[in-house]
Design a protein around this motif. Structure first.
Motif, PDB file in Angstrom:
ATOM      1  N   GLY A 379       0.793  -1.217   0.000  1.00  0.00           N
ATOM      2  CA  GLY A 379       0.000   0.000   0.000  1.00  0.00           C
ATOM      3  C   GLY A 379       0.826   1.268   0.000  1.00  0.00           C
ATOM      4  N   ALA A 380       2.074   1.164  -0.409  1.00  0.00           N
ATOM      5  CA  ALA A 380       2.944   2.340  -0.497  1.00  0.00           C
ATOM      6  C   ALA A 380       2.821   2.953  -1.891  1.00  0.00           C
ATOM      7  CB  ALA A 380       4.392   1.957  -0.211  1.00  0.00           C
ATOM      8  N   LYS A 381       3.148   4.230  -1.976  1.00  0.00           N
ATOM      9  CA  LYS A 381       2.949   4.947  -3.232  1.00  0.00           C
ATOM     10  C   LYS A 381       4.255   5.508  -3.762  1.00  0.00           C
ATOM     11  CE  LYS A 381      -1.822   6.225  -2.204  1.00  0.00           C
ATOM     12  NZ  LYS A 381      -2.347   5.206  -3.121  1.00  0.00           N
ATOM     13  N   LEU A 382       4.400   5.410  -5.074  1.00  0.00           N
ATOM     14  CA  LEU A 382       5.521   6.047  -5.764  1.00  0.00           C
ATOM     15  C   LEU A 382       5.206   7.505  -6.036  1.00  0.00           C
ATOM     16  CD1 LEU A 382       6.710   3.566  -8.554  1.00  0.00           C
ATOM     17  CD2 LEU A 382       8.184   4.689  -6.889  1.00  0.00           C
ATOM     18  N   PRO A 383       6.197   8.393  -5.963  1.00  0.00           N
ATOM     19  CA  PRO A 383       5.967   9.762  -6.429  1.00  0.00           C
ATOM     20  C   PRO A 383       5.564   9.767  -7.893  1.00  0.00           C
ATOM     21  CG  PRO A 383       8.029   9.596  -5.186  1.00  0.00           C
ATOM     22  CD  PRO A 383       7.541   8.193  -5.399  1.00  0.00           C
ATOM     23  N   GLU A 384       4.720  10.715  -8.269  1.00  0.00           N
ATOM     24  CA  GLU A 384       4.210  10.749  -9.641  1.00  0.00           C
ATOM     25  C   GLU A 384       5.310  10.920 -10.665  1.00  0.00           C
ATOM     26  OE1 GLU A 384       1.136  13.600 -10.066  1.00  0.00           O
ATOM     27  OE2 GLU A 384      -0.270  12.572  -8.710  1.00  0.00           O
ATOM     28  N   ASP A 385       6.402  11.580 -10.284  1.00  0.00           N
ATOM     29  CA  ASP A 385       7.479  11.828 -11.247  1.00  0.00           C
ATOM     30  C   ASP A 385       8.561  10.744 -11.212  1.00  0.00           C
ATOM     31  OD1 ASP A 385       8.476  12.431  -8.753  1.00  0.00           O
ATOM     32  OD2 ASP A 385       9.433  14.312  -9.340  1.00  0.00           O
ATOM     33  N   ALA A 386       8.324   9.659 -10.472  1.00  0.00           N
ATOM     34  CA  ALA A 386       9.321   8.598 -10.375  1.00  0.00           C
ATOM     35  C   ALA A 386       9.486   7.889 -11.725  1.00  0.00           C
ATOM     36  CB  ALA A 386       8.923   7.590  -9.303  1.00  0.00           C
ATOM     37  N   VAL A 387      10.737   7.569 -12.075  1.00  0.00           N
ATOM     38  CA  VAL A 387      11.040   6.837 -13.301  1.00  0.00           C
ATOM     39  C   VAL A 387      11.483   5.436 -12.901  1.00  0.00           C
ATOM     40  CG1 VAL A 387      12.482   6.704 -15.354  1.00  0.00           C
ATOM     41  CG2 VAL A 387      11.716   8.940 -14.503  1.00  0.00           C
ATOM     42  N   ILE A 388      10.660   4.440 -13.242  1.00  0.00           N
ATOM     43  CA  ILE A 388      11.032   3.059 -12.949  1.00  0.00           C
ATOM     44  C   ILE A 388      10.833   2.212 -14.201  1.00  0.00           C
ATOM     45  CG2 ILE A 388      10.449   3.278 -10.506  1.00  0.00           C
ATOM     46  CD1 ILE A 388       7.992   1.519 -11.103  1.00  0.00           C
ATOM     47  N   ASP A 389      11.515   1.095 -14.232  1.00  0.00           N
ATOM     48  CA  ASP A 389      11.439   0.172 -15.369  1.00  0.00           C
ATOM     49  C   ASP A 389      10.714  -1.116 -15.023  1.00  0.00           C
ATOM     50  OD1 ASP A 389      13.220   1.658 -17.323  1.00  0.00           O
ATOM     51  OD2 ASP A 389      14.565   1.474 -15.622  1.00  0.00           O
ATOM     52  N   GLY A 390      10.506  -1.363 -13.730  1.00  0.00           N
ATOM     53  CA  GLY A 390       9.869  -2.593 -13.306  1.00  0.00           C
ATOM     54  C   GLY A 390       8.361  -2.553 -13.468  1.00  0.00           C
TER      55      GLY A 390
END
Length: 499
Positions: A379-390
């Motif tokens: 239930g954790a959230k990534l920042p909207e501007d995060a760049v991930i490949d997974g």
């Protein structure tokens, strides 16, 4: 009376919060290949195929975990440790986060991957300092979501002379025995988990376990005892935990067998015996942790993910070709098991993430997928501007028909190791490899030829060219750092003309 009511209300709210999300035990083994276990991970025609190593090693707790959950036959990590470990907590591919080889335990000025051939050399700008702490990191985000974040064992996120050398600087509330090193000086408490007794140096000393110094306590057992206590403290405090149990086992040195298990291998001696007991000791740790979760009454609420950071370093990652540090499947194919610590179909948490018992998943999943998946589960959230490949692969955990991510995996290793200066790209059944020094290409059909014996680059030139172009496109899209020309230091991309 009003104060008592408020206290009871707050306690009830705390209990509700803990019950809304699962505890997570991420159990990471170092340098463990799919053959370093009694559990078969190689399948043909949807049936497990035992290899001789499966009859040698004793891992009953892995077998129990697999019976209680889901085993993955196409799980991938990078070919050496630090790239995988940084991807696990960033959700970024190694080409993007640029920790493309292992980092030095102490000094960020030491280029561990430096190599120079007649025409090309390794890029000077890779992240020799380890993980970029400005990125949104898995432990930090889990902590923000209300988890107590616990770390034990091998860290290897960056050298000790950088903040990344200490897991507490990355969002972990607790660090047990983690530092910048990729292996222990010794596994034996008698030698203080140091190599000083044989090398005269302290570079690989495991920190924070002084209470076990001078004892016969094996390193694997020591960090298990400490992590179990940390988990108990979390349960007592009624806080959900994210326990990142990162064993030094089964990494070298293979010098001293774990005496608890030596009698189980009368046919072995020397390093072979030491390695076999490391494997069984790791499995015992898994069993001890599952038992402790049950004793604490939280096994039904705890999700367990068993994973490895690269292929076997001890022997060929049987049955696949080669081992750790290789461009072949033996360097990158790893064991993955996902299960609830104690299956209970009536448990609300397990109903929301229903993992079919004794099941198998054949789709490609990778180390890069772990962060977004764990964030979703927690239930954790990534920042909207995060760049991930997974990709979130929880549907793969639950057996939902897929695939749920592109069936591909890109490896970029512009350094030296068992194999040097290479990139590879798997797309569905096909895999293409490029070696920068020789400018040679290899093409394999992993469905027909899982052991990579028949290079089809010359027989299938059109397919090879198509995959080669995709390899370069993927590298460019992830901002990969290429090897450079020894004459002018310009980036050297794979040469399509040599196909």
């Amino acid at each position: 009376m009003r104060c008592l009511f408020l206290v009871l209300l707050m306690a009830a709210a705390s209990v509700g919060t803990a019950a809304e999300r699962p505890n997570i035990l991420f159990f990471l083994v170092d340098d463990m290949g799919i053959g370093d276990t009694s559990v078969p991970f190689f399948y043909q025609d949807d049936q497990p195929q035992k290899i001789p190593l499966n009859d040698l090693y004793r891992t009953p707790n892995m077998a129990k975990l697999a019976a209680n959950g889901r085993l993955f036959t196409n799980a991938y990590s990078y070919s050496v440790c630090s790239p995988t470990r940084v991807s696990l907590i960033t959700g970024q591919s190694a080409p993007r986060h640029r920790v493309t080889t292992w980092t030095h335990p102490k000094e960020s000025s030491v280029d561990t991957g430096l190599v120079k051939t007649a025409n090309v050399k390794s890029p000077p700008g890779w992240r020799i300092t380890g993980v970029d702490r400005s990125l949104p990191l898995l432990p930090r985000l889990m902590k923000q979501a209300g988890y107590r974040t616990l770390f034990a064992g091998k860290a290897h996120f960056g050298p000790d002379d950088t903040p990344s050398g200490d897991p507490r600087n990355l969002g972990f509330d607790l660090n047990i025995a983690g530092f910048g090193g990729g292996g222990p000086g010794s596994y034996w408490g008698k030698y203080n988990y140091s190599a000083n007794h044989r090398t005269g140096a302290h570079v690989w000393d495991v920190p924070g376990l002084e209470k076990y110094h001078g004892s016969d306590t094996f390193l694997t057992e020591a960090i298990t005892l400490e992590m179990n206590q940390a988990i108990e403290d979390s349960v007592t405090a009624n806080e959900p935990f994210f326990a990142y149990m990162s064993h030094y086992a089964v990494h070298a040195p293979w010098q001293y067998p774990d005496a608890r298990f030596s009698a189980n291998y009368p046919q072995l001696k020397g390093q072979g015996l030491a390695f076999a007991t490391l494997v069984e000791g790791m499995d015992q740790s898994l069993g001890d942790m599952l038992a402790r979760l049950d004793e604490l009454g939280v096994a039904e609420d705890t999700l367990v993910i068993f994973f490895s950071d690269n292929g076997s370093a001890w022997s060929t990652n049987g049955p696949y070709r080669d081992k750790k540090g290789s461009r072949y499947e033996g360097g990158v194919r790893v064991p993955l098991i996902v299960a609830w610590a104690k299956p209970d179909p009536q448990n609300p948490l397990q109903q929301r993430l229903a993992i079919p018992v004794n099941s198998v998943e054949h789709d490609i999943v990778t180390c890069v997928d772990m962060m977004p998946t764990l964030l979703k589960i927690g239930g954790a959230k990534l920042p909207e501007d995060a760049v991930i490949d997974g990709h979130d692969i929880t549907p793969s955990f639950t057996g939902t028909p897929g695939p749920h991510r592109p069936q591909e995996f890109l490896v970029h290793f512009p350094h030296r190791h068992r194999n040097t200066l290479f990139s590879s790209y798997r797309a569905d059944a096909w895999k293409i490899i490029y070696s920068y020094a020789s400018q040679q290409w290899e093409l394999y059909n992993l469905e027909d030829d899982p052991f990579e014996r028949a290079n089809l680059a010359k027989q299938r030139p059109e397919l090879a060219l198509s995959l080669a172009k995709k390899l370069i496109q993927r590298l460019d899209s992830q901002q990969a750092m290429y090897p450079v020309d020894v004459r002018d230091a310009k980036a050297v991309k794979p040469n399509l003309k040599t196909l």
